[in-house]
Scaffold this motif. Structure first.
Motif: not given
Length: 67
Positions: A3-5, A38-42, A56-65
């Protein structure tokens, strides 16, 4: 699948938003790091750019989805 972020981050976030909106995904309370990130994502209100912060957790969750 790599994945190219730089070019696909918006796709990841849009996909996650749909999953949350339609309650197809949920995060249990035990996963405090994910919940905090997730709460702090802006976004920058003027440009719409995503602020690069502890996500990093949000990125990993996005990749998993995407899988």
């Amino acid at each position: 699948m790599p994945v190219n972020f730089g070019t696909q981050k918006q796709l990841l976030i849009s996909n996650l938003q749909k999953y949350f909106r339609f309650r197809k995904i949920g995060i249990i309370a035990d996963h405090q790091v994910v919940l905090e990130q997730l709460k702090n994502y802006r976004r920058n209100e003027r440009t719409g750019a995503i602020y690069k912060k502890a996500d990093h957790s949000v990125d990993a969750l996005g990749c998993a989805a995407l899988a």
